[in-house]
Design a protein around this motif. Structure first.
Motif, mmCIF file in Angstrom:
data_model
loop_
_atom_site.group_PDB
_atom_site.id
_atom_site.type_symbol
_atom_site.label_atom_id
_atom_site.label_comp_id
_atom_site.label_asym_id
_atom_site.label_seq_id
_atom_site.Cartn_x
_atom_site.Cartn_y
_atom_site.Cartn_z
ATOM 1 N N THR A 201 -24.993 28.917 -17.145
ATOM 2 C CA THR A 201 -25.174 28.049 -18.282
ATOM 3 C C THR A 201 -23.394 27.887 -19.494
ATOM 4 N N PRO A 202 -22.963 26.871 -19.477
ATOM 5 C CA PRO A 202 -22.419 26.889 -20.079
ATOM 6 C C PRO A 202 -22.431 27.068 -21.660
ATOM 7 N N GLY A 203 -22.172 27.919 -22.294
ATOM 8 C CA GLY A 203 -22.329 27.549 -23.615
ATOM 9 C C GLY A 203 -21.663 27.604 -24.880
ATOM 10 N N GLY A 204 -20.884 27.077 -24.628
ATOM 11 C CA GLY A 204 -18.937 26.789 -25.028
ATOM 12 C C GLY A 204 -18.485 27.815 -25.753
ATOM 13 N N LEU B 30 -11.567 39.588 -22.253
ATOM 14 C CA LEU B 30 -11.202 39.440 -21.390
ATOM 15 C C LEU B 30 -11.422 37.595 -20.822
ATOM 16 N N PHE B 31 -10.698 36.968 -19.344
ATOM 17 C CA PHE B 31 -11.130 35.968 -19.201
ATOM 18 C C PHE B 31 -10.608 35.870 -17.822
ATOM 19 N N THR B 32 -11.520 34.798 -17.398
ATOM 20 C CA THR B 32 -11.157 34.299 -15.814
ATOM 21 C C THR B 32 -11.517 33.224 -15.541
ATOM 22 N N ALA B 33 -10.912 31.889 -14.683
ATOM 23 C CA ALA B 33 -11.516 31.218 -14.397
ATOM 24 C C ALA B 33 -11.865 31.021 -12.750
ATOM 25 N N ARG B 34 -13.863 30.444 -12.485
ATOM 26 C CA ARG B 34 -14.002 31.630 -11.710
ATOM 27 C C ARG B 34 -14.481 29.359 -10.835
ATOM 28 N N SER B 35 -14.052 29.371 -9.681
ATOM 29 C CA SER B 35 -14.573 27.297 -8.688
ATOM 30 C C SER B 35 -15.192 28.247 -7.268
ATOM 31 N N LEU C 167 -14.928 31.880 -17.724
ATOM 32 C CA LEU C 167 -15.682 32.788 -18.238
ATOM 33 C C LEU C 167 -14.910 33.862 -19.043
ATOM 34 N N GLN C 168 -15.244 34.381 -20.026
ATOM 35 C CA GLN C 168 -14.450 35.592 -21.130
ATOM 36 C C GLN C 168 -15.876 36.400 -22.124
ATOM 37 N N SER D 278 -18.422 33.670 -22.866
ATOM 38 C CA SER D 278 -18.647 32.636 -22.646
ATOM 39 C C SER D 278 -18.441 31.904 -21.419
ATOM 40 N N VAL D 279 -19.365 30.604 -21.281
ATOM 41 C CA VAL D 279 -19.622 29.755 -19.955
ATOM 42 C C VAL D 279 -18.601 28.368 -20.500
ATOM 43 N N GLU D 280 -17.993 28.218 -19.568
ATOM 44 C CA GLU D 280 -17.017 26.899 -20.243
ATOM 45 C C GLU D 280 -16.763 26.006 -18.745
ATOM 46 N N ALA D 281 -17.078 24.998 -17.946
ATOM 47 C CA ALA D 281 -17.055 24.115 -17.924
ATOM 48 C C ALA D 281 -16.717 22.718 -18.241
#
Length: 168
Positions: free
Chosen positions: A82-85, A159-164, A136-137, A124-127
């Motif tokens: 769930t995005p949390g910002g 750390l961060f990454t993008a997930r598609s 994702l961070q 954090s989860v951001e869309a």
């Protein structure tokens, strides 16, 4: 006179050795803290990446929004992806924070760290613009460094990454 000179040389060499030992000990402590932070951040990022974010066989979007990563081991009843910002990295936000001891072992969750906590781990989860892309961070910080996430400090790991989500 020669004995006094010899004692002065010996005393200065001993002091230099003591300073070197103190410097080496401090360096080893900082390296241990950095390594523990990096491993804890990597572990949480791997857990986030393992949650379902895909299309099912009928082409419907499937996103895990119910796994609780604030407990060890992860269990149902949480936020999942769930995005949390981005503010979840700046302060303790329920569902996006947990605490670790000096060895990186989970010791609790919530808005206030347990007494045995040495590290705070936030994620954090951001869309950003697309429901098929997530950023994702994870930030792990020694509690002694304070709670602000803005400026990098010794012992921090971020750390961060993008997930598609791709339809097949």
């Amino acid at each position: 006179m020669e004995v006094l000179v010899a004692m002065a040389v010996l005393a200065s060499a001993t002091l230099g050795g003591v300073h070197l030992m103190a410097f080496a000990t401090r360096g080893m402590h900082m390296a241990r803290m950095q390594g523990t932070s990096a491993l804890a951040a990597s572990t949480r990022l791997d857990q986030l990446r393992s949650l379902r974010f895909e299309f099912d066989p009928d082409g419907q979007r499937v996103t895990d929004v119910s796994t609780d990563l604030t407990v060890d081991p992860p269990a149902p009843g949480g936020n999942g992806l769930t995005p949390g910002g981005p503010e979840t990295l700046d302060r303790n936000v329920s569902g996006f924070v947990d605490y670790l001891d000096a060895a990186g072992v989970w010791v609790g969750r919530g808005l206030v760290p347990p007494r045995t906590a040495v590290f705070v781990r936030r994620w954090s989860v951001e869309a950003p613009v697309d429901q098929d892309l997530l950023i994702l961070q994870v930030l792990v910080r020694p509690i002694a460094n304070g709670s602000r996430a803005g400026r990098r400090q010794t012992g921090d790991a971020r750390l961060f990454t993008a997930r598609s989500r791709v339809q097949r």
